[in-house]
Scaffold this motif. Structure first.
Motif, short mmCIF file in Angstrom:
data_model
loop_
_atom_site.label_atom_id
_atom_site.label_comp_id
_atom_site.label_asym_id
_atom_site.label_seq_id
_atom_site.Cartn_x
_atom_site.Cartn_y
_atom_site.Cartn_z
N ALA A 75 -34.63 -29.84 -7.10
CA ALA A 75 -33.58 -30.86 -7.16
C ALA A 75 -32.25 -30.31 -6.64
O ALA A 75 -31.53 -30.99 -5.90
CB ALA A 75 -33.42 -31.36 -8.59
N ALA A 76 -31.92 -29.07 -7.03
CA ALA A 76 -30.67 -28.47 -6.54
C ALA A 76 -30.71 -28.30 -5.03
O ALA A 76 -29.71 -28.54 -4.34
CB ALA A 76 -30.45 -27.12 -7.23
N LEU A 86 -26.69 -33.22 -15.10
CA LEU A 86 -27.90 -33.03 -15.90
C LEU A 86 -28.62 -31.73 -15.55
O LEU A 86 -29.23 -31.10 -16.41
CB LEU A 86 -28.84 -34.22 -15.68
N ILE A 87 -28.55 -31.33 -14.27
CA ILE A 87 -29.17 -30.05 -13.88
C ILE A 87 -28.52 -28.90 -14.63
O ILE A 87 -29.19 -28.03 -15.20
CB ILE A 87 -29.05 -29.84 -12.36
N TYR A 88 -27.17 -28.89 -14.65
CA TYR A 88 -26.45 -27.80 -15.33
C TYR A 88 -26.74 -27.81 -16.83
O TYR A 88 -26.86 -26.74 -17.46
CB TYR A 88 -24.96 -27.93 -15.07
N GLN A 89 -26.88 -29.01 -17.42
CA GLN A 89 -27.20 -29.07 -18.85
C GLN A 89 -28.60 -28.52 -19.12
O GLN A 89 -28.81 -27.77 -20.09
CB GLN A 89 -27.13 -30.52 -19.33
N ILE A 133 -35.11 -35.66 -14.30
CA ILE A 133 -33.86 -35.26 -13.61
C ILE A 133 -34.10 -35.20 -12.10
O ILE A 133 -33.29 -35.68 -11.31
CB ILE A 133 -33.36 -33.91 -14.15
N ALA A 134 -35.23 -34.61 -11.70
CA ALA A 134 -35.54 -34.52 -10.28
C ALA A 134 -35.68 -35.91 -9.66
O ALA A 134 -35.21 -36.16 -8.54
CB ALA A 134 -36.83 -33.72 -10.07
N ALA A 135 -36.32 -36.86 -10.37
CA ALA A 135 -36.45 -38.22 -9.86
C ALA A 135 -35.08 -38.87 -9.67
O ALA A 135 -34.84 -39.60 -8.70
CB ALA A 135 -37.30 -39.06 -10.80
N LEU A 161 -35.30 -43.83 -16.36
CA LEU A 161 -35.33 -42.40 -16.03
C LEU A 161 -34.33 -41.62 -16.86
O LEU A 161 -34.61 -40.50 -17.32
CB LEU A 161 -35.04 -42.20 -14.53
N MET A 162 -33.14 -42.20 -17.08
CA MET A 162 -32.13 -41.53 -17.91
C MET A 162 -32.66 -41.34 -19.33
O MET A 162 -32.43 -40.30 -19.97
CB MET A 162 -30.84 -42.35 -17.94
N GLU A 163 -33.39 -42.33 -19.81
CA GLU A 163 -33.98 -42.22 -21.15
C GLU A 163 -35.00 -41.08 -21.20
O GLU A 163 -35.08 -40.34 -22.18
CB GLU A 163 -34.65 -43.55 -21.50
#
Length: 496
Positions: free
Chosen positions: A473-474, A454-457, A440-442, A424-426
């Protein structure tokens, strides 16, 4: 000894003329009913008034009713109220309490007071008066003299119907405050008994609410009821009869075989959906017949019918049989015919049973993108094997396959081992924004610590149309202010 009403009247008259109060009351009742003597309301009133004025408590209600209905005398609501009140105060008659409630409710002989009407009818019910059960229930239904309490009204009406099962008014009002499935038998009873336009209208309205598609026979019955409602000038009935909705129901109220033929010809989903909603053995056999045809269009129609076959009033009826048919049909299709194979395979995915999921996963490595799309769409990541397949499909170049693979990874309950999280990170570095945001949501839904960063990025990216996944996600992380900010940005940029 046989009953002889004429002789009884003769003895009542002799006793009444001699001043016997109870005999006068009985004689007045005989004149009122016409038993043993010709009916004569004037004489009935004379003898009942004589008995009541001389203290016969049984005659009080009779005299009050004579004044109320104007039987043998002029109507006098004030005197009717006084005699009903005297009857209750001296003998506690439940019938008198119900009458007092009616007079207060109607404002006849006394100033209208719904609160007092409610209290008198409540006393009548407590004293055992059956008609008062119905009148008190109506006050609860309409909120007259009290708050609206449909549950209390329902209990009262059910008690009333125990003693009066054929009372149409009580059945109608019980239907009005009952859930649709329970209300229909009550309205149907009233319509069959009295051909009542209001009951006909309620049946049509509830049937449209509960069942969207009808057999030809049932639709003919409903149309007849709707015409009866139109004749009775029920508000809304004529508008419904002329509406596009009713024309659509008429158009689909045909045999299941003809529905399937029209769906094949037009590919209009309303015909297929009508078959789904009927959901019986006949429709299943029609789908089976189409599925094993040699014509590509027929196979498509059969797969669609079997795939979503359901009945809105019960569980899905034929999932195991459908899986068996799909397996058999897939073996007879050419591997080059990938779009038809995908449609047949989708019929297995629609069943949502373990046998179907197992069969789907066999096709995860199929070279045809249409087949892999169905696999990614049809499995939900409910165990490790399914999750590994979804992660694998989420990495393929085809965006439709990748999109569904990631979407079901978000929804799936399984998958927290290191290799899976690394995958997932990949995917958070995918070239497409929607894929990155879904990955990101997963991660967020699996409580991975780096997910918030990751959300902020991702918020620095310009693709406004993809922010909804980040907002969800938030919200999952409890970052309500960030979620609101993302949604404001999403709305602002999509409206530009």
């Amino acid at each position: 000894m046989p009953v002889d009403h004429r002789r009884a009247v003769r003895y009542y008259r002799r006793a009444a003329d001699a001043g016997h109060i109870e005999a006068a009351c009985n004689l007045g009742a005989s004149y009122h009913r016409g038993t043993g003597v010709r009916k004569d309301e004037h004489k009935a009133f004379f003898y009942i008034r004589f008995a009541a004025e001389n203290g016969d408590e049984l005659a009080y209600c009779g005299l009050a009713e004579s004044y109320y209905f104007g039987e043998g005398t002029r109507k006098n609501y004030r005197k009717a109220f006084e005699w009903f009140r005297r009857s209750y105060l001296q003998s506690r008659r439940a019938k008198a309490a119900d009458w007092l409630g009616a007079l207060y409710a109607e404002g006849k002989g006394v100033r209208r007071d719904l609160r007092k009407a409610f209290l008198w009818r409540k006393k009548a019910v407590a004293s055992g008066d059956e008609p008062a059960l119905f009148s008190l229930a109506l006050m609860y239904i309409h909120g007259e003299g009290t708050e609206k309490k449909p549950d209390e009204a329902r209990k009262l009406l059910e008690r009333f119907l125990e003693h009066n099962p054929d009372d149409c008014d009580a059945r109608y009002w019980l239907g009005m405050i009952s859930p649709a499935a329970e209300a229909l038998p009550h309205f149907d009873f009233v319509y069959r008994r009295e051909h009542d336009p209001w009951s006909a209208w309620q049946i049509v309205r509830l049937e449209l609410k509960v069942q969207r598609w009808f057999t030809p026979e049932r639709f003919m019955e409903l149309e007849k009821m709707l015409h009866r409602a139109v004749q009775g000038k029920v508000p809304g009935a004529n508008r419904l009869l002329r509406s596009r909705l009713w024309k659509l129901r008429r158009e689909t109220a045909i045999s299941s075989k003809e529905l399937a033929a029209r769906f094949r010809k037009t590919r209009n989903w309303r015909y297929c959906y009508a078959l789904h909603c009927r959901g019986g053995r006949v429709e299943f056999e029609i789908g089976k017949q189409y599925l094993f045809s040699d014509d590509r269009d027929d196979i498509y129609v059969g797969a669609r019918i079997l795939g979503q076959l359901m009945n809105l009033r019960c569980e899905r009826p034929f999932p195991q049989e459908t899986i068996v048919l799909v397996k058999k049909r897939m073996t007879g299709l050419s591997e080059n015919d990938s779009d038809i194979r995908a449609e047949v395979l989708r019929a297995a995915a629609w069943q949502h049973i373990p046998e179907g999921q197992e069969y789907l996963m066999r096709f995860a490595d199929d070279p045809a993108p249409e087949i892999r799309h169905v696999v990614a769409w049809g499995i939900y990541g409910e165990n490790r094997r399914e999750t590994e397949i979804l992660l694998k499909l989420a990495r393929v170049p085809d965006l439709d396959v990748c999109d569904w693979g990631l979407y079901n990874l978000i929804e799936g309950d399984c998958g927290t081992w290191p290799e899976f999280l690394d995958g997932l990170m990949e995917l958070t570095k995918h070239s497409e924004a929607v894929m990155r945001h879904q990955a990101i949501a997963a991660l967020v839904f699996r409580r991975v610590p780096q997910a918030e960063r990751l959300i902020y990025q991702a918020l620095q990216e310009p693709q406004a149309e993809e922010f909804q996944y980040l907002a969800d996600a938030a919200g999952y992380l409890g970052l309500t202010e960030l979620q609101a900010e993302i949604r404001r940005k999403y709305m602002a940029e999509t409206c530009m």
